[in-house]
Structure formats: structure tokens, C-alpha cells
Design a protein around this motif. Structure first.
Motif, PDB file in Angstrom:
ATOM      1  N   GLU A 108       0.545  -1.059  -0.972  1.00  9.27           N
ATOM      2  CA  GLU A 108       0.249   0.088   0.133  1.00  9.27           C
ATOM      3  C   GLU A 108       1.193   1.558   0.146  1.00  9.27           C
ATOM      4  O   GLU A 108       0.099   1.814  -0.953  1.00  9.27           O
ATOM      5  CB  GLU A 108      -1.171  -0.319   1.164  1.00  9.27           C
TER       6      GLU A 108
ATOM      7  N   THR B 196       2.009   2.666  -2.872  1.00  9.95           N
ATOM      8  CA  THR B 196       1.146   3.535  -3.987  1.00  9.95           C
ATOM      9  C   THR B 196       0.866   5.083  -3.836  1.00  9.95           C
ATOM     10  O   THR B 196       0.635   5.949  -4.759  1.00  9.95           O
ATOM     11  CB  THR B 196      -0.202   3.075  -4.052  1.00  9.95           C
TER      12      THR B 196
ATOM     13  N   ALA C 162      -2.116   8.352  -4.688  1.00  5.17           N
ATOM     14  CA  ALA C 162      -2.604   7.409  -4.346  1.00  5.17           C
ATOM     15  C   ALA C 162      -3.992   7.645  -2.216  1.00  5.17           C
ATOM     16  O   ALA C 162      -2.925   7.805  -1.711  1.00  5.17           O
ATOM     17  CB  ALA C 162      -2.675   5.480  -4.247  1.00  5.17           C
ATOM     18  N   ASN C 163      -4.295   7.789  -2.572  1.00  2.07           N
ATOM     19  CA  ASN C 163      -5.040   8.127  -0.442  1.00  2.07           C
ATOM     20  C   ASN C 163      -5.291   7.027   0.073  1.00  2.07           C
ATOM     21  O   ASN C 163      -5.409   6.145  -0.725  1.00  2.07           O
ATOM     22  CB  ASN C 163      -6.383   9.446  -1.157  1.00  2.07           C
TER      23      ASN C 163
ATOM     24  N   TRP D  23      -8.619   5.860   0.765  1.00  2.00           N
ATOM     25  CA  TRP D  23      -9.584   5.770  -0.113  1.00  2.00           C
ATOM     26  C   TRP D  23      -9.204   4.646  -1.148  1.00  2.00           C
ATOM     27  O   TRP D  23      -9.522   3.250  -1.791  1.00  2.00           O
ATOM     28  CB  TRP D  23     -10.887   6.549   0.034  1.00  2.00           C
ATOM     29  N   GLN D  24      -8.177   4.996  -2.039  1.00  2.00           N
ATOM     30  CA  GLN D  24      -8.106   4.401  -3.024  1.00  2.00           C
ATOM     31  C   GLN D  24      -7.356   3.322  -2.919  1.00  2.00           C
ATOM     32  O   GLN D  24      -7.187   2.366  -3.806  1.00  2.00           O
ATOM     33  CB  GLN D  24      -6.436   5.201  -4.277  1.00  2.00           C
ATOM     34  N   ARG D  25      -6.156   2.652  -1.877  1.00  2.00           N
ATOM     35  CA  ARG D  25      -5.451   2.112  -1.096  1.00  2.00           C
ATOM     36  C   ARG D  25      -6.175   0.973  -0.775  1.00  2.00           C
ATOM     37  O   ARG D  25      -5.791  -0.449  -0.817  1.00  2.00           O
ATOM     38  CB  ARG D  25      -4.324   2.738  -0.355  1.00  2.00           C
TER      39      ARG D  25
ATOM     40  N   THR E  71      -9.918   0.965  -1.206  1.00  2.00           N
ATOM     41  CA  THR E  71     -10.472  -0.044  -2.432  1.00  2.00           C
ATOM     42  C   THR E  71     -10.117  -0.637  -4.453  1.00  2.00           C
ATOM     43  O   THR E  71      -9.849  -1.673  -4.223  1.00  2.00           O
ATOM     44  CB  THR E  71     -11.149   1.110  -3.247  1.00  2.00           C
ATOM     45  N   ARG E  72      -8.094  -0.198  -4.065  1.00  2.00           N
ATOM     46  CA  ARG E  72      -7.560  -0.674  -5.078  1.00  2.00           C
ATOM     47  C   ARG E  72      -6.498  -1.922  -4.739  1.00  2.00           C
ATOM     48  O   ARG E  72      -6.620  -2.395  -5.908  1.00  2.00           O
ATOM     49  CB  ARG E  72      -7.047   0.337  -6.253  1.00  2.00           C
TER      50      ARG E  72
END
Length: 282
Positions: free
Chosen positions: A177, A180, A185-186, A188-190, A192-193
């Protein structure tokens, strides 16, 4: 030479016989009651009470047809899917981010508090939920009563989702994580993705077990449901009463009640086993 070689072979055969005998015992213990329930659902009530193990008695579908003639069984099936499905999806929606926060923020105390709700007997929640139901006038509003039942079943599904998913998030290296962050990447993106796709086996386990536990639970529905929102599990009480016992109808109802959860487990057992073993690897 042949005598010496026969010893290990004979011991191997004995071990195999012991393993097969154990399998046979477990099969009878676990599947015997299920098969007996299915067989009894196809017999008349007089045959069940007269001779429990009479294998020559005629089989019939009368018990199943009587279910739909005496009760609005189709509606009860829909009610069960609405309550169990709604509480499962809502439990995942709330429980998955909660499990991620517990792991990444190192908050084991918060996770333990959610577990306490699952460990407590359901009777402790019935009276407060019943008072809440009366205060918000849920008994006279079908949609509100559905919502109250779904929220009540969160006591079952949400702690289960959290504690099933914690091991899966713990297995994901934080370095993946953090890598990223270079791309901006914030949080939430870490989540969800990166974290969520890697925890998909755990999600499948949480989904199936939460649905099964919610589907089989009857206490909240017994106290809170109205005639419009009754699930299948409560209907089983109508077959056993003082001076009148319809064992054939009870077995037919029990078969239909257990069928969805059983079929879900059978068809999804590959993902279930993979998810459970995946979460156990450290």
C-alpha cells in the motif's frame, strides 16, 4: 522376505480401514439427521408417529403442498431473503472498512468491542429493540419493520464480518500500500484498489457465513416481525403445539428452511475452504 514385506502392507490396510471407518461415522453423524429430515418430509404424519423407521411406508408430497395451502409460504421465503440478504450486504458494507481500520490503525480493542456484541445472548437485545420498534411505530409500517429486522441482524453479521476479515487484511504487507503513495493514492484508493481485491477470498467467506447465520436466526424475528414480514424460521413453530403435532409438515418446512443455506454452502464450498485456509496462513 515376503513375511517382512507383508507387515507394513497389513498395517497400512488397517490404517486405511480405520480412516474409512471414521469417515463413515462422521457421515452418519452429520448427514444422518439431514437425510432423516428429508425422508420424514415425504411421509404422512400418521406414518411418522405410528412407525418411525418403517421404510416401506409410501412417500408423498402432501406435506409440501399443504405448506403453500395453509400458509403464504412464498411470501415468507421472500421475507427471509430480504432480511438475511439485507443484513449480510449491510454487514459487509460496514464490517469490511471497520476490519481494515482495526488492522491498519492497530485498534484491537475496537475489534473486541464488536465481538462482545456477537458473544452476548440475543435475549439482551430483544427488549431494547422491541421498545424501539414500538416508539418508531414499526409494527404498522412494513418497510420500517423490514429495516428494523435488518438492523437487528447486524448484531449477527457485522461482528462476524469484522473478525473473519481481520486475518486477511493482516496478511497484506503494508509496503504494498505504501508503494502507491508515489502515485498519490489516498487512503480510500489504497483500500479499494489494493487491500480489497487482495482480501476477496475473505469476503467470500464473510458473505456466505453471514448469510447462513442470519438466515437461521429466529429470535429477533420472533419478537419484532409482523405478519407481513415473518421469515421462514418463525413459521416452524406453527407445526408443534399442545395436543397437535404435525411432524410431517414440520420436517417439510425445515427442509425448505435449510435448503438455501445448504445449497449455498455446497456450491460455494471451494471458495469457502480456500478463504478459510487462506486466512489461516501466516
Amino acid at each position: 522376505m515376503s513375511t517382512v514385506g507383508a507387515g507394513p502392507a497389513q498395517r497400512s490396510r488397517r490404517r486405511n480401514l480405520g480412516v474409512y471407518a471414521a469417515y463413515a461415522v462422521f457421515t452418519v453423524v452429520f448427514f444422518g439427521p439431514v437425510l432423516f429430515m428429508l425422508w420424514s418430509s415425504l411421509r404422512r404424519n400418521v406414518d411418522i408417529t405410528g412407525s418411525l423407521f418403517a421404510v416401506t411406508s409410501a412417500l408423498t408430497l402432501e406435506n409440501y403442498t399443504a405448506l403453500f395451502e395453509r400458509f403464504e409460504f412464498g411470501r415468507y421465503i421472500v421475507n427471509s431473503f430480504v432480511v438475511a440478504g439485507g443484513s449480510t450486504l449491510l454487514g459487509l458494507l460496514l464490517g469490511v472498512p471497520a476490519a481494515y481500520v482495526v488492522v491498519r490503525r492497530n485498534l484491537p480493542g475496537l475489534g473486541f468491542l464488536t465481538l462482545l456484541a456477537r458473544m452476548a445472548p440475543g435475549v439482551l437485545f430483544v427488549l431494547p429493540l422491541f421498545i424501539l420498534s414500538v416508539r418508531i411505530d414499526a409494527p404498522s409500517n412494513t418497510a420500517l419493520n423490514y429495516g428494523l429486522l435488518i438492523v437487528a441482524h447486524l448484531i449477527i453479521t457485522m461482528p462476524l464480518c469484522i473478525w473473519l476479515l481481520i486475518p486477511f487484511f493482516e496478511e497484506i504487507p503494508i509496503s504494498i500500500e505504501e508503494s502507491t503513495l508515489i502515485d498519490g493514492a489516498n487512503a480510500w484508493q489504497r483500500f479499494t484498489r489494493i487491500a480489497l481485491p487482495l482480501a476477496l477470498p475473505g469476503l467470500s467467506v464473510a458473505l456466505m457465513l453471514s448469510f447462513v447465520f442470519s438466515w437461521n436466526y429466529f429470535l429477533f424475528a420472533l419478537a419484532l416481525a409482523t405478519t407481513e414480514t415473518l421469515p421462514l424460521t418463525v413459521i416452524a413453530f406453527n407445526f408443534i403445539g399442545q395436543g397437535s403435532n404435525d411432524f410431517g409438515g414440520l420436517m417439510a418446512a425445515s427442509t425448505l428452511i435449510s435448503a438455501p443455506a445448504l445449497l449455498l454452502t455446497v456450491f460455494a464450498q471451494r471458495w469457502l475452504v480456500r478463504g478459510i485456509t487462506g486466512g489461516a496462513v501466516k
